[in-house]
Scaffold this motif. Structure first.
Motif, PDB file in Angstrom:
ATOM      1  N   VAL A   1      22.352 101.976 -20.131  1.00 27.49           N
ATOM      2  CA  VAL A   1      21.859 102.765 -19.005  1.00 27.49           C
ATOM      3  C   VAL A   1      23.002 103.545 -18.357  1.00 27.49           C
ATOM      4  CG1 VAL A   1      20.962 102.597 -16.643  1.00 27.49           C
ATOM      5  CG2 VAL A   1      19.847 101.350 -18.505  1.00 27.49           C
ATOM      6  N   THR A   2      24.136 102.891 -18.184  1.00 29.11           N
ATOM      7  CA  THR A   2      25.291 103.573 -17.589  1.00 29.11           C
ATOM      8  C   THR A   2      25.690 104.786 -18.421  1.00 29.11           C
ATOM      9  OG1 THR A   2      26.134 101.534 -16.604  1.00 29.11           O
ATOM     10  CG2 THR A   2      27.712 103.318 -16.931  1.00 29.11           C
TER      11      THR A   2
ATOM     12  N   ASP B   1      22.940 107.497 -18.072  1.00 27.75           N
ATOM     13  CA  ASP B   1      22.933 108.149 -16.764  1.00 27.75           C
ATOM     14  C   ASP B   1      24.036 109.192 -16.635  1.00 27.75           C
ATOM     15  OD1 ASP B   1      20.694 106.992 -15.689  1.00 27.75           O
ATOM     16  OD2 ASP B   1      21.767 105.370 -14.672  1.00 27.75           O
ATOM     17  N   GLU B   2      25.179 108.924 -17.234  1.00 30.52           N
ATOM     18  CA  GLU B   2      26.275 109.893 -17.156  1.00 30.52           C
ATOM     19  C   GLU B   2      25.871 111.219 -17.788  1.00 30.52           C
ATOM     20  OE1 GLU B   2      29.508 107.935 -19.043  1.00 30.52           O
ATOM     21  OE2 GLU B   2      29.943 106.611 -17.333  1.00 30.52           O
TER      22      GLU B   2
ATOM     23  N   THR C   1      22.758 112.867 -15.743  1.00 33.66           N
ATOM     24  CA  THR C   1      23.182 113.499 -14.493  1.00 33.66           C
ATOM     25  C   THR C   1      23.826 114.852 -14.764  1.00 33.66           C
ATOM     26  OG1 THR C   1      23.499 111.364 -13.399  1.00 33.66           O
ATOM     27  CG2 THR C   1      24.674 113.252 -12.474  1.00 33.66           C
TER      28      THR C   1
ATOM     29  N   SER D   1      19.395 114.881  -9.569  1.00 26.23           N
ATOM     30  CA  SER D   1      19.918 113.519  -9.671  1.00 26.23           C
ATOM     31  C   SER D   1      19.799 112.785  -8.352  1.00 26.23           C
ATOM     32  CB  SER D   1      21.375 113.549 -10.129  1.00 26.23           C
ATOM     33  OG  SER D   1      21.490 114.040 -11.443  1.00 26.23           O
TER      34      SER D   1
ATOM     35  N   GLN E   1      15.274 105.479  -6.427  1.00 27.70           N
ATOM     36  CA  GLN E   1      15.725 104.160  -6.857  1.00 27.70           C
ATOM     37  C   GLN E   1      16.204 103.325  -5.672  1.00 27.70           C
ATOM     38  OE1 GLN E   1      18.611 105.476  -9.712  1.00 27.70           O
ATOM     39  NE2 GLN E   1      17.024 106.589 -10.826  1.00 27.70           N
TER      40      GLN E   1
ATOM     41  N   TYR F   1      14.662 105.010 -20.078  1.00 28.09           N
ATOM     42  CA  TYR F   1      15.098 103.632 -19.848  1.00 28.09           C
ATOM     43  C   TYR F   1      14.186 102.659 -20.604  1.00 28.09           C
ATOM     44  CZ  TYR F   1      17.462 106.075 -16.073  1.00 28.09           C
ATOM     45  OH  TYR F   1      18.219 106.970 -15.359  1.00 28.09           O
TER      46      TYR F   1
ATOM     47  N   THR G   1      15.649 101.658 -13.444  1.00 26.10           N
ATOM     48  CA  THR G   1      16.851 101.859 -14.270  1.00 26.10           C
ATOM     49  C   THR G   1      17.479 100.527 -14.677  1.00 26.10           C
ATOM     50  OG1 THR G   1      18.415 101.986 -12.414  1.00 26.10           O
ATOM     51  CG2 THR G   1      17.314 104.032 -13.068  1.00 26.10           C
TER      52      THR G   1
END
Length: 229
Positions: free
Chosen positions: A16-17, A20-21, A24, A32, A39, A94, A209
């Motif tokens: 997920v990290t 997300d990078e 975004t 974003s 969230q 996700y 997420t």
């Protein structure tokens, strides 16, 4: 856990990290922020008081296969215990990475124990088929039209108005994917259920997420009664 037993797929949180990078960077700071605010609000609201919990008994449910056929939860699961995974839909990145991880890392362990794995969403049968194809999934992926099952479990929700507006600007509307043409979706949830339909482990994620890691589910399997016990 020995090195030989260690998962080869990264933890869902790490995936997920990384996602997300890139996401975004792709959609920009304005969009974003809308998702980040959604969230944050979900985390602040917390799990609903009536959400399914350990000790509850699962109600029977009529679900729909990717082929469009109605099937009961009982006949899908069989007479043994099961892991039920509620996800938002094939449109949710996700969800996709979670289901792929469960296919690679969880399903083999469940098969060893004789535990069924079933994924459930409110999307159309075509959406379920997309989930199967996207993840090369080998376990049942079913539709819960109208979120009847997730509603009975107290895990029904919907995206915020601002999030749906951004969805629209990105060319997507969750209602187009859902079997009942609403925007309602379940909180991502994993249930471990024994052969009698009693929930022994319930993990409801209001922040979509975050997801239940494979090792958490495997640990919860020890709560199941062994045959003949």
């Amino acid at each position: 856990m020995s090195n030989a037993e260690s998962p080869t797929t990264p933890r869902i949180a790490d995936q997920v990290t990384e996602f997300d990078e890139g996401f975004t960077a792709q959609i920009g700071p304005e969009f974003s922020k809308v998702f980040a605010d959604e969230q944050s609000a979900l985390r602040a609201a917390g799990t609903p008081d009536d959400a399914v919990a350990a000790g509850d008994t699962i109600v029977e449910a009529t679900l729909v296969t990717p082929a469009g056929d109605e099937v009961s939860l009982a006949e899908t699961v069989g007479e043994g215990p099961a892991v039920l995974v509620f996800y938002r839909g094939a449109w949710c990145p996700y969800c996709n990475l979670t289901l792929k991880t469960y296919q690679a890392e969880l399903l083999p362990r469940l098969r060893e124990r004789g535990v069924a794995l079933v994924a459930i969403s409110p999307q159309t049968p075509e959406g379920s088929e997309a989930s199967v194809t996207n993840g090369s999934l080998e376990f049942p992926v079913l539709s819960d039209p109208g979120n009847v099952f997730s509603g009975a479990l107290g895990i029904r929700t919907e995206p915020s108005a601002d999030a749906r507006a951004v969805h629209g600007q990105l060319g997507f509307d969750v209602a187009d994917s859902n079997a009942d043409a609403t925007g309602d979706i379940p909180f991502p949830t994993v249930l471990v259920v024994d052969r009698d339909g009693t929930v022994v482990f319930a993990d409801v994620h209001t922040d979509y997420t975050t997801r239940t890691e494979v090792d958490e589910i495997v640990a919860a399997l020890d709560l199941l009664e062994t045959p003949g016990a």
